[in-house]
Design an enzyme around this catalytic site. Structure first.
Site, PDB file in Angstrom:
ATOM      1  N   CYS A 180      30.440  26.495  73.311  1.00  0.00           N
ATOM      2  CA  CYS A 180      30.015  25.859  74.556  1.00  0.00           C
ATOM      3  C   CYS A 180      31.063  24.894  75.094  1.00  0.00           C
ATOM      4  O   CYS A 180      30.805  24.126  75.994  1.00  0.00           O
ATOM      5  CB  CYS A 180      28.696  25.130  74.349  1.00  0.00           C
ATOM      6  SG  CYS A 180      28.823  23.775  73.187  1.00  0.00           S
ATOM      7  N   MET A 230      69.203  43.274  89.116  1.00  0.00           N
ATOM      8  CA  MET A 230      70.207  43.646  90.107  1.00  0.00           C
ATOM      9  C   MET A 230      69.614  44.410  91.276  1.00  0.00           C
ATOM     10  O   MET A 230      68.720  45.213  91.113  1.00  0.00           O
ATOM     11  CB  MET A 230      71.276  44.507  89.455  1.00  0.00           C
ATOM     12  CG  MET A 230      72.509  44.600  90.312  1.00  0.00           C
ATOM     13  SD  MET A 230      73.510  46.017  89.904  1.00  0.00           S
ATOM     14  CE  MET A 230      72.670  47.282  90.831  1.00  0.00           C
ATOM     15  N   ARG A 276      54.578  53.002  93.163  1.00  0.00           N
ATOM     16  CA  ARG A 276      54.118  52.171  92.045  1.00  0.00           C
ATOM     17  C   ARG A 276      52.746  51.616  92.404  1.00  0.00           C
ATOM     18  O   ARG A 276      52.349  51.636  93.572  1.00  0.00           O
ATOM     19  CB  ARG A 276      55.093  51.036  91.764  1.00  0.00           C
ATOM     20  CG  ARG A 276      55.214  50.084  92.934  1.00  0.00           C
ATOM     21  CD  ARG A 276      56.231  48.989  92.679  1.00  0.00           C
ATOM     22  NE  ARG A 276      56.669  48.463  93.968  1.00  0.00           N
ATOM     23  CZ  ARG A 276      57.760  47.742  94.158  1.00  0.00           C
ATOM     24  NH1 ARG A 276      58.543  47.466  93.154  1.00  0.00           N
ATOM     25  NH2 ARG A 276      58.074  47.293  95.354  1.00  0.00           N
ATOM     26  N   SER A 317      26.748  26.002  67.556  1.00  0.00           N
ATOM     27  CA  SER A 317      27.467  26.136  68.817  1.00  0.00           C
ATOM     28  C   SER A 317      28.786  25.392  68.646  1.00  0.00           C
ATOM     29  O   SER A 317      28.796  24.193  68.368  1.00  0.00           O
ATOM     30  CB  SER A 317      26.648  25.544  69.954  1.00  0.00           C
ATOM     31  OG  SER A 317      27.363  25.676  71.159  1.00  0.00           O
ATOM     32  N   LYS A 333      60.334  52.660  87.741  1.00  0.00           N
ATOM     33  CA  LYS A 333      60.833  53.400  88.901  1.00  0.00           C
ATOM     34  C   LYS A 333      61.240  54.809  88.488  1.00  0.00           C
ATOM     35  O   LYS A 333      60.857  55.789  89.132  1.00  0.00           O
ATOM     36  CB  LYS A 333      62.032  52.651  89.494  1.00  0.00           C
ATOM     37  CG  LYS A 333      62.346  53.001  90.924  1.00  0.00           C
ATOM     38  CD  LYS A 333      63.531  52.186  91.439  1.00  0.00           C
ATOM     39  CE  LYS A 333      63.174  50.742  91.703  1.00  0.00           C
ATOM     40  NZ  LYS A 333      64.355  49.891  91.964  1.00  0.00           N
ATOM     41  N   ARG A 344      70.183  52.166  91.131  1.00  0.00           N
ATOM     42  CA  ARG A 344      68.987  51.329  91.219  1.00  0.00           C
ATOM     43  C   ARG A 344      68.554  50.872  89.832  1.00  0.00           C
ATOM     44  O   ARG A 344      68.516  51.667  88.902  1.00  0.00           O
ATOM     45  CB  ARG A 344      67.843  52.120  91.857  1.00  0.00           C
ATOM     46  CG  ARG A 344      68.268  52.965  93.035  1.00  0.00           C
ATOM     47  CD  ARG A 344      67.178  53.911  93.520  1.00  0.00           C
ATOM     48  NE  ARG A 344      66.016  53.237  94.054  1.00  0.00           N
ATOM     49  CZ  ARG A 344      64.891  53.857  94.413  1.00  0.00           C
ATOM     50  NH1 ARG A 344      64.781  55.175  94.265  1.00  0.00           N
ATOM     51  NH2 ARG A 344      63.883  53.189  94.917  1.00  0.00           N
ATOM     52  N   TYR A 398      27.505  34.672  71.644  1.00  0.00           N
ATOM     53  CA  TYR A 398      27.553  34.381  73.073  1.00  0.00           C
ATOM     54  C   TYR A 398      28.601  33.309  73.368  1.00  0.00           C
ATOM     55  O   TYR A 398      29.066  32.614  72.473  1.00  0.00           O
ATOM     56  CB  TYR A 398      26.170  33.919  73.589  1.00  0.00           C
ATOM     57  CG  TYR A 398      25.749  32.559  73.078  1.00  0.00           C
ATOM     58  CD1 TYR A 398      26.124  31.391  73.766  1.00  0.00           C
ATOM     59  CD2 TYR A 398      25.012  32.418  71.911  1.00  0.00           C
ATOM     60  CE1 TYR A 398      25.774  30.151  73.291  1.00  0.00           C
ATOM     61  CE2 TYR A 398      24.647  31.175  71.433  1.00  0.00           C
ATOM     62  CZ  TYR A 398      25.032  30.043  72.124  1.00  0.00           C
ATOM     63  OH  TYR A 398      24.697  28.805  71.657  1.00  0.00           O
ATOM     64  N   GLY A 415      64.884  39.426  90.295  1.00  0.00           N
ATOM     65  CA  GLY A 415      65.865  38.765  89.447  1.00  0.00           C
ATOM     66  C   GLY A 415      66.825  39.774  88.847  1.00  0.00           C
ATOM     67  O   GLY A 415      67.936  39.448  88.457  1.00  0.00           O
ATOM     68  N   HIS A 436      36.412  13.745  82.013  1.00  0.00           N
ATOM     69  CA  HIS A 436      35.103  13.719  82.665  1.00  0.00           C
ATOM     70  C   HIS A 436      35.159  14.393  84.028  1.00  0.00           C
ATOM     71  O   HIS A 436      34.342  15.259  84.360  1.00  0.00           O
ATOM     72  CB  HIS A 436      34.631  12.272  82.798  1.00  0.00           C
ATOM     73  CG  HIS A 436      33.315  12.142  83.488  1.00  0.00           C
ATOM     74  ND1 HIS A 436      33.212  11.911  84.838  1.00  0.00           N
ATOM     75  CD2 HIS A 436      32.051  12.260  83.014  1.00  0.00           C
ATOM     76  CE1 HIS A 436      31.929  11.870  85.167  1.00  0.00           C
ATOM     77  NE2 HIS A 436      31.204  12.080  84.081  1.00  0.00           N
TER      78      HIS A 436
HETATM   79  P1  ADP Z   1      63.854  47.541  94.878  1.00  0.00           P
HETATM   80  O1  ADP Z   1      63.505  47.692  93.459  1.00  0.00           O
HETATM   81  O2  ADP Z   1      64.426  46.230  95.236  1.00  0.00           O
HETATM   82  O3  ADP Z   1      62.767  48.007  95.776  1.00  0.00           O
HETATM   83  P2  ADP Z   1      65.062  50.094  95.240  1.00  0.00           P
HETATM   84  O4  ADP Z   1      65.858  50.658  94.122  1.00  0.00           O
HETATM   85  O5  ADP Z   1      63.705  50.604  95.395  1.00  0.00           O
HETATM   86  O6  ADP Z   1      65.092  48.529  95.107  1.00  0.00           O
HETATM   87  O7  ADP Z   1      65.884  50.333  96.564  1.00  0.00           O
HETATM   88  C1  ADP Z   1      65.578  49.667  97.737  1.00  0.00           C
HETATM   89  C2  ADP Z   1      65.648  50.617  98.913  1.00  0.00           C
HETATM   90  O8  ADP Z   1      66.876  51.274  98.957  1.00  0.00           O
HETATM   91  C3  ADP Z   1      64.628  51.723  98.853  1.00  0.00           C
HETATM   92  O9  ADP Z   1      63.393  51.326  99.309  1.00  0.00           O
HETATM   93  C4  ADP Z   1      65.243  52.722  99.778  1.00  0.00           C
HETATM   94  O10 ADP Z   1      64.925  52.411 101.107  1.00  0.00           O
HETATM   95  C5  ADP Z   1      66.710  52.530  99.545  1.00  0.00           C
HETATM   96  N1  ADP Z   1      67.200  53.593  98.647  1.00  0.00           N
HETATM   97  C6  ADP Z   1      67.296  53.576  97.313  1.00  0.00           C
HETATM   98  N2  ADP Z   1      67.774  54.746  96.846  1.00  0.00           N
HETATM   99  C7  ADP Z   1      67.992  55.504  97.936  1.00  0.00           C
HETATM  100  C8  ADP Z   1      68.450  56.834  98.123  1.00  0.00           C
HETATM  101  N3  ADP Z   1      68.797  57.614  97.096  1.00  0.00           N
HETATM  102  N4  ADP Z   1      68.526  57.303  99.376  1.00  0.00           N
HETATM  103  C9  ADP Z   1      68.173  56.526 100.416  1.00  0.00           C
HETATM  104  N5  ADP Z   1      67.718  55.284 100.312  1.00  0.00           N
HETATM  105  C10 ADP Z   1      67.630  54.772  99.077  1.00  0.00           C
HETATM  106 MG    MG Z   2      61.891  49.621  95.804  1.00  0.00          MG
END
Ligand code: ADP
Ligand code: MG
Ligand code: MG
Length: 891
Positions: free
Chosen positions: A846, A114, A347, A779, A34, A103, A866, A112, A463
């Site tokens: 084979c 945060m 991504r 083989s 990210k 984030r 092969y 899984g 089989h």
């Molecule tokens: P995930 O990895 O679960 O997608 P993100 O870190 O991408 O989590 O955050 C999820 C959502 O939170 C983003 O898609 C966006 O809509 C919102 N978000 C994250 N950062 C910001 C920000 N700086 N301003 C506004 N919305 C945000």
């Molecule tokens: Mg996201």
């Protein structure tokens, strides 16, 4: 430490969002996916709210020591100051507060980890500042209550439900349905209630101090790297724990400021079909997860064009730019604040197999990527999925039991318990699923007639599994929780009973057994698959042949691109209705003369078999393995005979018939082996009953002579199974060469043929230099080689292998995925020793591994000429072989 980056080693924080952006796309290891992509978007001049990324290195240091190095704290403080400067807002300010999101972001996206915390920096004072600054009281308290929920849930680990039910109660009291209908005072009251929840649940007050909030949120992200969910996910997906996660701290933009604000997610192409169309959803006056949370129904992205045409036009320009830059389909997240667009994430988008294929081919045609890249964009597993029907992803169903995913694809049909019944029903146009304790070669007809096969016992090379894969039919094997009761024509799984004629669905890709009829979808095999595979063929260096015993299978395989037959198992030819009487006569013969007479009856049929195969393969190499299984497999079972005897006696049948059956029974009993897999089979048969192999070689050479006369060029490859000592091969070969030469002299026809051997016993691999003195090709029969190297019986391994895999004693089923360390080592030794004697010896594999992607790649790296696999796996092997070349070049 980070090759290629011109940064000091003690740099822990990277800024992004303006011309001072410090990271880039190639720094995913350090910044996480990210963070690296946020930096890359900023570098491209795309509007990204500014922020900074704390590196994965900090995560590892913190988790190891429990504290942050001094410089990290300093660098974070400096980054916050820089962020304040760039945004013109101040963190914790009561006039114009800077709010941020925190984030997580590992190298690869990882459920899984945060969840994101939005609107961090709000407290009882800054919320007033935010309200005054924006003149939007409702917005300010909407942001506050959101922050309290996320902080409580994610950082303080309070059940989300606690906040959710307070919110629902509030809406109910006020008689509203949508969150957006709550006014400022209602939201203000909610914020108070939420703080109260936090106090009650944690025993302390909600932290008002923004710097404290930030520190706690960062700690929480790092700690989440080692929570149970994340650890489990890593284990299941082979993600190393030492990667760590980065933390992204980013200034907020607000999608919840009213009706010209909103938030959305989109794919640059359709992730289901691969069609080149913008695909996504958004919500007005919303923030963050609202789109996916399902509280309100999001709008399709196309309507944004009418709602906010300018923002839409900008979004369109950006997504084109992103695709051009990353040269792949992107999954993007964006927010619009009062008409102004911001990008929050990009991504590589996940896609279905069909979409992966279409996008790869389209992008080559659009000039975005080259053919080599396209070949890496589709996984062999995805190809596999494209070749078989699958369960409709929309369908709802319950899995009744799970066995081994023995042959991919899904099938629906009525339950039948015998091969004969399957054939009868199929003739009446009924779709059936054949359910057997285990299958034997006699069941072939019924297996062919069925839509799919389920067995109670047996592993990945049982089989049923091998034959089903050969036929391209779904098969669930070793479904141990199924109990068949033949007497009542039913089977049961715990307390559920399924009668003959009831509908079931099986999914051989997952091993599931499902009650009733589930809707299936058959992916169309498009011209795009041909195109991609032809590009793979240009790259790969290893040949791909097929395992096929019938002209039909051989034709299917050729259509899939097979370049010859690497294994024709002749025993399947002996089970035909027209042959089995002669075969049994041959086996039951008391002396050589009678046996020869029976074999003479088989000769013309066997010859026709080979003519059929040679014709389909039209000059491509055909490897024919002489008879391999123990002879008793061709005889009726003891119980069957006993039944017959009983009814004959009851009906007062003729004495001579009773006598005949008794005799057969005696013979059957005398042939019983304690361990047939290690018993009287393979070349051991050829040595004890030379006339069987002689007949087969005569049939091969006569067939070739006949086609030769018609102008077809054929080089038969005669393969002797189960050789462990060179003398076995030497003596068998001598005999066979004599037959071959005399047939050629008889027919006045001369051509080349090869005599080679299977390497499927450890002793053969270890003495391959000696064996190569006689063998003109090798083989590797990796099914038997796996069985004999591990000492695991193929047919009994189902009792313990699942436990082994569950407990990580073995990484995977060695009958499905070649054990490179052990069995693979023997293959390597065999290749080296074989070539030391005969440098140009042709070597293939084979076993079932010949169509398993990681095993194919391994085979390329150790120098196989092969691989040979079942027809439906030929496309998989072609792709995997090409990817092996690319991976080797890239390393
Ligand atoms: P995930 O990895 O679960 O997608 P993100 O870190 O991408 O989590 O955050 C999820 C959502 O939170 C983003 O898609 C966006 O809509 C919102 N978000 C994250 N950062 C910001 C920000 N700086 N301003 C506004 N919305 C945000
Ligand atoms: Mg996201
Ligand atoms: Mg074998």
């Amino acid at each position: 430490m980070h090759g290629g980056n011109s940064v000091a080693d003690n740099k822990f924080v990277y800024f992004f969002g303006n011309e001072e952006t410090e990271g880039k796309n190639s720094m995913k290891d350090l910044l996480g996916g990210k963070g690296a992509n946020l930096a890359e978007m900023a570098n491209l001049g795309i509007p990204v709210p500014p922020g900074f990324t704390i590196t994965t290195e900090v995560c590892l240091l913190y988790l190891e020591k429990g504290v942050y190095p001094e410089e990290v704290i300093d660098q974070i403080n400096n980054a916050v100051i820089k962020l304040e400067k760039v945004t013109g807002k101040k963190f914790g300010d009561t006039e114009n507060p800077l709010l941020i999101s925190v984030r997580s972001g590992a190298r690869v996206s990882m459920p899984g980890m945060m969840d994101t915390v939005l609107n961090l920096g709000l407290n009882d004072d800054t919320v007033i500042g935010l309200s005054k600054k924006t003149g939007n009281d409702r917005f300010a308290y909407d942001s506050y209550r959101r922050f309290l929920t996320m902080f409580g849930d994610v950082v303080l680990d309070i059940e989300h439900e606690k906040f959710e039910s307070a919110l629902s109660a509030k809406k109910k009291t006020l008689g509203v349905i949508q969150d957006t209908e709550l006014d400022a005072s209602a939201l203000k009251e909610l914020a108070e209630q939420f703080k109260e929840i936090i106090r009650k649940e944690t025993g302390t007050d909600f932290p008002q101090e923004p710097r404290k909030q930030l520190q706690m949120a960062i700690d929480a992200v790092f700690n989440s790297w080692n929570n149970q969910r994340a650890i489990t996910y890593r284990r299941l997906n082979n993600i190393p724990g030492k990667w760590g996660t980065a933390v992204n701290v980013q200034s907020m933009v607000y999608g919840n400021m009213g009706e010209t604000s909103g938030t959305g997610v989109a794919f640059t192409r359709d992730p289901a079909t691969g069609d080149k169309r913008f695909f996504g959803e958004y919500l007005m006056n919303a923030q963050g997860e609202d789109v996916v949370a399902g509280i309100r129904t999001p709008e399709p992205i196309s309507t944004l064009k009418d709602n906010l045409p300018e923002a839409y036009a900008r979004l369109e320009a950006i997504y084109h730019k992103l695709e051009d830059h990353f040269r792949d389909m992107q999954d993007i997240e964006f927010t619009i604040e009062e008409g102004k667009l911001f990008m929050l994430q990009t991504r590589t988008g996940k896609r279905t197999a069909a979409a992966a294929l279409k996008i790869a081919v389209d992008m080559v045609n659009e000039g975005l990527i080259d053919k080599r890249t396209a070949v890496t964009r589709v996984s062999p597993e995805q190809i596999d999925r494209l070749l078989h029907p699958t369960l409709d992803s929309q369908a709802e169903f319950e899995v009744l039991a799970t066995g081994l995913p023995a042959s991919p694809g899904a099938a629906v049909g009525k339950v039948v318990f015998t091969a004969e019944h399957a054939e009868e029903m199929a003739k009446a146009n009924e779709k059936v699923i054949l359910v057997r304790t285990e299958t034997s070669p006699e069941d072939i007809g019924g297996m062919d007639a069925a839509q799919g096969i389920l067995t109670v016992r047996g592993g990945m090379t049982s089989h049923a599994a091998v034959v089903a894969r050969g036929m391209g039919k779904p098969c669930v094997a070793g479904c141990g929780s199924v109990t068949i009761d033949m007497a009542s024509c039913a089977f049961s799984v715990s307390d559920v009973t399924i009668n003959e004629g009831d509908y079931v669905t099986i999914d051989g890709s997952t091993g599931s057994l499902i009650l009733g009829e589930v809707e299936l979808v058959t992916p169309g095999v498009s011209g795009e698959l041909d195109t991609l595979l032809s590009w793979a063929d240009e790259i790969r260096e290893m040949g791909v042949r097929t395992n096929a015993d019938t002209p039909h299978d051989a034709q299917v395989a050729r259509d899939f691109g097979a370049e010859g037959i690497g294994l024709c198992r002749t025993e399947h030819m002996f089970f035909g209705e027209d042959r089995i009487p002669a075969v049994r006569e041959m086996i039951l013969a008391e002396d050589t003369e009678v046996r020869k007479a029976a074999l003479d009856k088989l000769l013309p049929m066997q010859k026709e078999d080979f003519i059929g195969l040679f014709k389909v393969m039209d000059g491509l190499p055909v490897t024919i393995r002489l008879l391999d299984p123990p002879l008793h497999e061709f005889l009726p079972k003891h119980e069957e005979l006993a039944d017959k005897l009983r009814s004959l006696e009851a009906e007062k049948g003729s004495d001579s018939e009773i006598e005949r059956i008794k005799k057969i029974m005696e013979r059957v009993d005398s042939m019983v082996e304690v361990n047939p897999m290690l018993g009287h089979r393979g070349c051991r048969l050829g040595i004890t009953y030379p006339e069987i192999y002689e007949m087969q070689v005569r049939a091969i050479i006569e067939a070739a002579c006949e086609l030769k006369a018609g102008g077809m060029d054929i080089v038969p490859e005669i393969m002797i199974p189960l050789v462990s000592h060179v003398n076995e091969l030497r003596s068998t070969k001598e005999d066979l060469v004599e037959v071959a030469e005399s047939v050629m002299a008889e027919k006045n026809c001369k051509f080349d043929y090869l005599v080679g051997t299977m390497i499927e016993l450890p002793r053969a691999a270890l003495t391959a230099d000696k064996i190569a003195e006689e063998a003109e090709f090798f083989s590797f029969g990796t099914n038997d080689l796996t069985q004999t190297t591990f000492g695991f019986s193929r047919d009994d391994a189902g009792k313990f292998l699942p436990v082994y895999i569950e407990n990580s004693i073995l990484p995977s089923d060695p009958f499905a995925v070649l054990d490179q360390e052990g069995v693979g080592e023997l293959v390597k030794i065999g290749i080296e020793k074989g070539r030391s004697t005969r440098p140009d010896i042709k070597i293939g594999i084979c076993g079932e591994h010949g169509g398993e992607p990681s095993s194919v790649k391994f085979g390329y790296n150790i120098g196989l000429n092969y691989v040979s696999c079942s027809p439906f796996r030929v496309p998989i092997a072609r792709l995997a072989a090409a990817q092996a070349v690319i991976e080797k070049q890239d390393n």
